[in-house]
Design a protein around this motif. Structure first.
Motif, PDB file in Angstrom:
ATOM      1  N   THR A 193     -43.023   9.087   6.742  1.00 15.29           N
ATOM      2  CA  THR A 193     -42.665   9.418   5.248  1.00 15.29           C
ATOM      3  C   THR A 193     -43.842   9.941   4.863  1.00 15.29           C
ATOM      4  OG1 THR A 193     -41.014   7.838   5.340  1.00 15.29           O
ATOM      5  CG2 THR A 193     -41.797   8.452   3.383  1.00 15.29           C
ATOM      6  N   ARG A 201     -41.495  14.815  -1.042  1.00 19.92           N
ATOM      7  CA  ARG A 201     -41.741  13.686  -0.238  1.00 19.92           C
ATOM      8  C   ARG A 201     -40.782  13.808   1.035  1.00 19.92           C
ATOM      9  NH1 ARG A 201     -43.942   8.703  -0.186  1.00 19.92           N
ATOM     10  NH2 ARG A 201     -44.237   9.181  -2.579  1.00 19.92           N
ATOM     11  N   ARG A 205     -38.758  12.484   4.052  1.00 21.69           N
ATOM     12  CA  ARG A 205     -38.352  11.303   4.706  1.00 21.69           C
ATOM     13  C   ARG A 205     -37.512  11.625   6.249  1.00 21.69           C
ATOM     14  NH1 ARG A 205     -38.766   6.948   1.557  1.00 21.69           N
ATOM     15  NH2 ARG A 205     -39.146   7.516  -1.057  1.00 21.69           N
ATOM     16  N   ARG A 206     -37.512  10.881   7.129  1.00 27.12           N
ATOM     17  CA  ARG A 206     -36.897  11.106   8.405  1.00 27.12           C
ATOM     18  C   ARG A 206     -35.510  10.578   8.217  1.00 27.12           C
ATOM     19  NH1 ARG A 206     -39.207  11.508  13.737  1.00 27.12           N
ATOM     20  NH2 ARG A 206     -37.525  12.194  14.938  1.00 27.12           N
ATOM     21  N   TRP A 210     -35.220  16.089   8.781  1.00 22.52           N
ATOM     22  CA  TRP A 210     -36.093  15.722   7.554  1.00 22.52           C
ATOM     23  C   TRP A 210     -35.337  16.117   6.294  1.00 22.52           C
ATOM     24  CZ3 TRP A 210     -40.249  13.017   8.580  1.00 22.52           C
ATOM     25  CH2 TRP A 210     -40.823  13.227   9.691  1.00 22.52           C
ATOM     26  N   GLU A 245     -37.235  15.255  -0.641  1.00 22.87           N
ATOM     27  CA  GLU A 245     -37.069  14.999  -2.016  1.00 22.87           C
ATOM     28  C   GLU A 245     -38.189  16.000  -2.471  1.00 22.87           C
ATOM     29  OE1 GLU A 245     -38.054  10.885  -1.935  1.00 22.87           O
ATOM     30  OE2 GLU A 245     -35.917  10.461  -1.167  1.00 22.87           O
TER      31      GLU A 245
END
Length: 233
Positions: A2, A10, A12-13, A19, A22
């Motif tokens: 992350t 951002r 995030r996995r 992926w 955000e």
């Protein structure tokens, strides 16, 4: 993994091959188009924008770390372009396969609308406008396909002018017919039919935007500009 990126974005996995970006500092639809325009996009299975995120799914799990690096560099380039007041590229790929120059112009889809929706007068009154002024404001908006969701063919169009931005209805209707044009928040939708709906109905179109027998079934695509044109009864 992350990590925070440029512009507040951002990574995030999301599973073994995804992926989730955000992206509060970016418009998801524009970011999705930039990812699809990258030379390495052939290695991707899906790029799916939503209201505040973009899901990027790789073809192979082994490519995930490399993909994270590419996405981070693309986000950095996008933030730098915004900081410089526009596109910085000259059509090259910056050594990483990101085409930073201008992409092909988005399509424009014209949708004729008969503005006689059940909620149009109430919308105009709450906005402090006449009925005719409310129609003019809506047709003058720069509406863009941001993402799809809720039901097949349900396109969320950003760009609703400020005076018309209202919260959704307190009590949604149980079923909304196909072709109903409705607004809520900063968006417009054209109902594909057969779904409930809590948006303010301002008109109807006979243009069919979703047809399961067509190829492709969806007439609209991410990034398309939509022009609503007022027509008579």
């Amino acid at each position: 993994m992350t990590g925070a990126g440029a512009g507040g974005a951002r990574l995030r996995r999301a599973g073994d091959r995804g992926w989730l970006i955000e992206c509060p500092g970016h418009r998801p639809a524009e970011l999705a188009l930039a990812i699809r325009a990258a030379s390495w996009s052939a290695e991707l299975r899906e790029v799916v924008p939503a209201a505040t995120t973009v899901l990027v799914v790789a073809e192979h799990a082994a490519a995930m770390e490399r993909l994270a690096g590419r996405l981070t560099r693309l986000l950095d380039a996008a933030a730098a372009a915004v900081g410089d007041g526009g596109d910085r590229g000259d059509g090259g790929d910056g050594g990483d396969g990101v085409r930073s120059g201008p992409r092909a112009a988005a399509r424009t889809v014209v949708i004729p609308v008969r503005y006689d929706g059940a909620d149009l007068d109430a919308v105009a009154a709450r906005a402090g406008l006449t009925r005719a002024e409310a129609v003019r404001r809506h047709t003058a908006g720069r509406h863009t396909v941001a993402f799809f969701g809720f039901a097949p063919g349900f396109a969320y169009l950003d760009g609703l002018p400020e005076p018309l931005r209202l919260p959704r209805l307190d009590s949604p209707r149980a079923r909304v017919p196909a072709g109903v044009v409705a607004i809520a928040g900063n968006q417009t939708v054209v109902y594909p039919g057969g779904t409930p709906g809590g948006w303010h109905q301002i008109g109807v179109t006979t243009t069919r935007l979703w047809d399961v027998d067509a190829t492709p079934p969806n007439r609209l695509a991410i990034g398309d500009r939509v022009v609503f044109e007022a027509v008579g009864p």
